[in-house]
Design an enzyme around this catalytic site. Structure first.
Site, short mmCIF file in Angstrom:
data_model
loop_
_atom_site.label_atom_id
_atom_site.label_comp_id
_atom_site.label_asym_id
_atom_site.label_seq_id
_atom_site.Cartn_x
_atom_site.Cartn_y
_atom_site.Cartn_z
N GLY A 116 0.78 -1.24 0.00
CA GLY A 116 0.00 0.00 0.00
C GLY A 116 0.81 1.28 0.00
O GLY A 116 0.23 2.36 -0.07
N GLU A 138 4.93 -5.40 2.88
CA GLU A 138 4.72 -6.21 1.67
C GLU A 138 4.56 -5.30 0.45
O GLU A 138 3.47 -5.14 -0.10
CB GLU A 138 3.45 -7.06 1.85
CG GLU A 138 3.47 -7.95 3.07
CD GLU A 138 2.08 -8.43 3.48
OE1 GLU A 138 1.11 -8.24 2.72
OE2 GLU A 138 1.97 -8.99 4.59
N PRO A 139 5.65 -4.68 0.01
CA PRO A 139 5.53 -3.71 -1.08
C PRO A 139 5.33 -4.35 -2.45
O PRO A 139 5.98 -5.34 -2.78
CB PRO A 139 6.90 -3.00 -1.04
CG PRO A 139 7.83 -4.03 -0.48
CD PRO A 139 7.03 -4.88 0.45
N GLY A 140 4.42 -3.79 -3.20
CA GLY A 140 4.25 -4.19 -4.60
C GLY A 140 4.58 -2.99 -5.47
O GLY A 140 5.68 -2.85 -6.00
N ARG A 171 -5.47 -0.99 -15.90
CA ARG A 171 -5.75 -0.05 -14.80
C ARG A 171 -6.64 1.13 -15.20
O ARG A 171 -7.59 1.45 -14.47
CB ARG A 171 -4.45 0.45 -14.15
CG ARG A 171 -3.59 -0.68 -13.56
CD ARG A 171 -2.40 -0.16 -12.77
NE ARG A 171 -2.78 0.30 -11.44
CZ ARG A 171 -2.81 1.58 -11.09
NH1 ARG A 171 -2.48 2.53 -11.96
NH2 ARG A 171 -3.17 1.92 -9.87
N TYR A 228 -10.10 1.04 -13.20
CA TYR A 228 -10.24 1.97 -12.06
C TYR A 228 -10.34 3.43 -12.47
O TYR A 228 -10.44 4.30 -11.61
CB TYR A 228 -9.00 1.89 -11.15
CG TYR A 228 -8.50 0.52 -10.78
CD1 TYR A 228 -9.34 -0.40 -10.16
CD2 TYR A 228 -7.18 0.15 -11.03
CE1 TYR A 228 -8.86 -1.65 -9.81
CE2 TYR A 228 -6.70 -1.09 -10.68
CZ TYR A 228 -7.55 -1.99 -10.08
OH TYR A 228 -7.08 -3.22 -9.73
N CYS A 258 -12.33 -4.35 -28.77
CA CYS A 258 -13.73 -4.07 -29.08
C CYS A 258 -14.53 -3.82 -27.80
O CYS A 258 -15.41 -4.62 -27.44
CB CYS A 258 -14.34 -5.23 -29.84
SG CYS A 258 -13.50 -5.49 -31.39
N GLU A 259 -14.19 -2.81 -27.12
CA GLU A 259 -14.90 -2.37 -25.91
C GLU A 259 -14.77 -0.86 -25.91
O GLU A 259 -13.66 -0.35 -26.13
CB GLU A 259 -14.21 -2.87 -24.63
CG GLU A 259 -14.41 -4.30 -24.30
CD GLU A 259 -15.76 -4.61 -23.68
OE1 GLU A 259 -16.50 -3.67 -23.30
OE2 GLU A 259 -16.08 -5.80 -23.59
N TYR A 281 1.19 -4.23 -11.56
CA TYR A 281 -0.18 -4.52 -11.98
C TYR A 281 -0.41 -4.14 -13.45
O TYR A 281 -1.52 -3.81 -13.85
CB TYR A 281 -1.21 -3.83 -11.06
CG TYR A 281 -0.95 -4.11 -9.60
CD1 TYR A 281 -1.23 -5.35 -9.07
CD2 TYR A 281 -0.39 -3.13 -8.76
CE1 TYR A 281 -0.96 -5.63 -7.73
CE2 TYR A 281 -0.13 -3.40 -7.42
CZ TYR A 281 -0.41 -4.65 -6.92
OH TYR A 281 -0.15 -4.92 -5.60
N1 LLP Z 1 -0.04 -7.52 0.45
C1 LLP Z 1 -1.29 -7.94 0.19
C2 LLP Z 1 -1.90 -8.95 1.05
C3 LLP Z 1 -2.00 -7.42 -0.89
O1 LLP Z 1 -3.23 -7.84 -1.12
C4 LLP Z 1 -1.38 -6.45 -1.72
C5 LLP Z 1 -2.11 -5.87 -2.85
C6 LLP Z 1 -0.07 -6.05 -1.44
C7 LLP Z 1 0.57 -6.59 -0.33
C8 LLP Z 1 0.70 -5.06 -2.28
O2 LLP Z 1 0.12 -3.80 -2.31
P1 LLP Z 1 0.85 -2.56 -3.03
O3 LLP Z 1 2.14 -2.30 -2.29
O4 LLP Z 1 1.14 -2.97 -4.40
O5 LLP Z 1 -0.12 -1.48 -2.93
N2 LLP Z 1 -4.42 -3.94 -8.89
C9 LLP Z 1 -4.43 -2.75 -8.08
C10 LLP Z 1 -3.78 -2.95 -6.75
C11 LLP Z 1 -4.48 -4.02 -5.92
C12 LLP Z 1 -3.69 -4.37 -4.69
C13 LLP Z 1 -4.17 -5.64 -4.11
N3 LLP Z 1 -3.34 -6.11 -3.05
C14 LLP Z 1 -3.80 -1.59 -8.87
O6 LLP Z 1 -3.44 -1.78 -10.03
O7 LLP Z 1 -3.68 -0.48 -8.35
#
Ligand code: LLP
Length: 443
Positions: A263, A304-306, A342, A346, A372-373, A401
């Site tokens: 997050g 838990e960085p994404g 995305r 969203y 085609c959307e 993502y």
């Molecule tokens: N940990 C858990 C359990 C999660 O469900 C997620 C993301 C993360 C970590 C990583 O979150 P981040 O650091 O990336 O914010 N598809 C959406 C984001 C959905 C996130 C779902 N869970 C987008 O493209 O913005």
């Protein structure tokens, strides 16, 4: 008079030009890959080598992102651990790169496939957390067998787990009753969220685990994605700790870790202010150690960085396929919603840069792909310079993502993925072929 009006007009032109130029410079300045994308020779050679659309990732930026978080956590916390959220981008080459920047890196996995991807990168399953939700028994069995730290989304998952086996350690996902994300769709806690265990029920889950003989515990909370607001992070950690303290004193247990989930937001727009990690984690550290004054026995802080690891390190290189002047002006590009979901899903905003000579903005365009959307938009009403067929455009901040959520609608093969290191590039995933799509059909 004539002279003076011409002069005024010229001055206005100059001012406008200057202002546009300035806006452009300010906008471009905010992005770390600016210089790279301006290099039209390099971009053209990448497009030539691998075709478009392609996902391009920049090695140095990934390493910076990983090291920045790792060093900040080491500065402010006695014990900490990072589990990269594999769902953001599971390309094993990128995971390997992250692991080489931080050898103790773990993975946050939400499916057997993500556990597998972490394994391909040599990430030890024992350093990983598995956060399922509504997972099948076979998902649970796989996670248990691999020895990842199971983080369950519901008490009933624990009942199902016990029928399969009993781990030494367990964690549950807390839904503290509120959450926050850039969009409502990516807010993962609160009353409308499908995730986590409500605060008033979570104690029962730990009690059940304790009664079953489990002695090692963690607690996890992932309340939303894309948060740039420091106050929110403080509020969230304070709420989490309120619950951990309550659970610990009621059950006489000690948490070995508390995960605040992912997050951590990144700037997608020019006006977004990036998080100041030093200030943020100094505050979070104060909150943690205020609640757990014995630092040595305090729980480890897990993150838990994404997005914050890979988001700004990846962009899509796409080519202009056609221009249409309809009721509005369209720029057709070869990356549609099947390549980057995305914006359609969203309403997410991704900055775009014309490769090479950018020039002044020339008008407002909708950027759309071949799907085609009518929701197939990468950008709507976007001010952009003049483009012509064949021009290259970079869609920024697509590392997280992006590829991970791309799909085959309209039977379109998925894009290629390329890793860039200086001016050398390497294909890290081949473009899918039409035949690949039908691989499983056996015809
Ligand atoms: N940990 C858990 C359990 C999660 O469900 C997620 C993301 C993360 C970590 C990583 O979150 P981040 O650091 O990336 O914010 N598809 C959406 C984001 C959905 C996130 C779902 N869970 C987008 O493209 O913005």
């Amino acid at each position: 008079m004539a002279y003076s009006s011409t002069f005024t007009y010229d001055l206005k032109q100059i001012m406008n030009k200057f202002r546009l130029q300035l806006t452009y410079e300010i906008r471009m300045n905010t992005h770390p890959l600016r210089e790279l994308i301006k290099d039209s020779e390099l971009m053209s050679s990448i497009a030539q080598s691998y075709g478009t659309p392609s996902y391009i990732y920049e090695k140095g930026q990934i390493e910076n992102n990983v090291k920045r978080l790792k060093n900040t956590l080491a500065t402010y916390f006695e014990k900490s651990h990072i589990c990269y959220a594999v769902k953001a981008n599971s390309n094993p080459h990128l995971l390997r790169l992250m692991k080489s920047a931080h050898p103790e890196l773990g993975g946050d996995c939400s499916s057997p496939g993500e556990i597998y991807a972490a394994g391909l990168a040599g990430i030890d399953p024992k350093d990983c957390i598995y956060t399922g939700n509504y997972e099948s028994n076979s998902d649970i069995a796989m996670a248990l067998k691999k020895g990842v730290y199971l983080n369950l989304d519901d008490e009933t998952s624990f009942d199902r787990l016990l029928k399969i086996g009993k781990p030494k350690r367990i964690s549950f996902r807390l839904n503290p009753g509120f959450g926050k994300g850039t969009f409502s769709q990516i807010t993962t806690a609160g009353e409308n969220a499908k995730f986590g265990i409500p605060a008033e029920k979570i104690i029962n889950a730990y009690k059940k685990a304790q009664d079953a003989g489990i002695r090692q515990f963690g607690l996890q909370c992932m309340a939303g994605s894309g948060n740039l607001d420091e106050d929110y992070w403080e509020e969230l950690l304070t709420a989490i700790l309120h619950h951990t303290k309550k659970i610990e004193s009621s059950l006489g247990i000690n948490f070995e870790f508390i995960s605040i989930g992912g997050g951590l937001g990144i700037p997608y727009k020019d006006e977004d202010t990036p998080l100041n990690y030093n200030r943020l984690f100094a505050k979070l550290s104060n909150i943690l150690y205020h609640n757990y004054p014995e630092k040595a026995s305090a729980p480890s802080l897990w993150v838990e960085p994404g997005k914050s690891f890979i988001g700004d390190a990846g962009f899509i290189l796409t080519r202009v396929t056609g221009l249409k002047e309809s009721y509005k002006n369209f720029v057709g590009i070869d990356a549609g919603m099947e390549t980057l979901m995305r914006p359609a899903l969203y309403g997410a905003y991704h900055r775009m840069i014309k490769v090479g000579e950018h020039g002044e903005n020339n008008g407002s365009y909708d950027f759309t792909g071949p799907i085609c959307e009518n929701t197939d938009r990468i950008a709507t009403a976007r001010e952009f310079p003049k483009v012509t067929e064949g021009d290259l455009i970079a869609i920024l901040d697509a590392g997280a993502y992006g590829y991970a959520m791309s799909h085959n609608f309209n039977t379109r093969p998925r894009a290629a993925e390329v890793l860039l290191d200086g001016d050398t590039h390497q294909l890290i995933r081949k473009r899918e072929t039409i035949e690949d799509i039908f691989f499983g059909c056996n015809v």
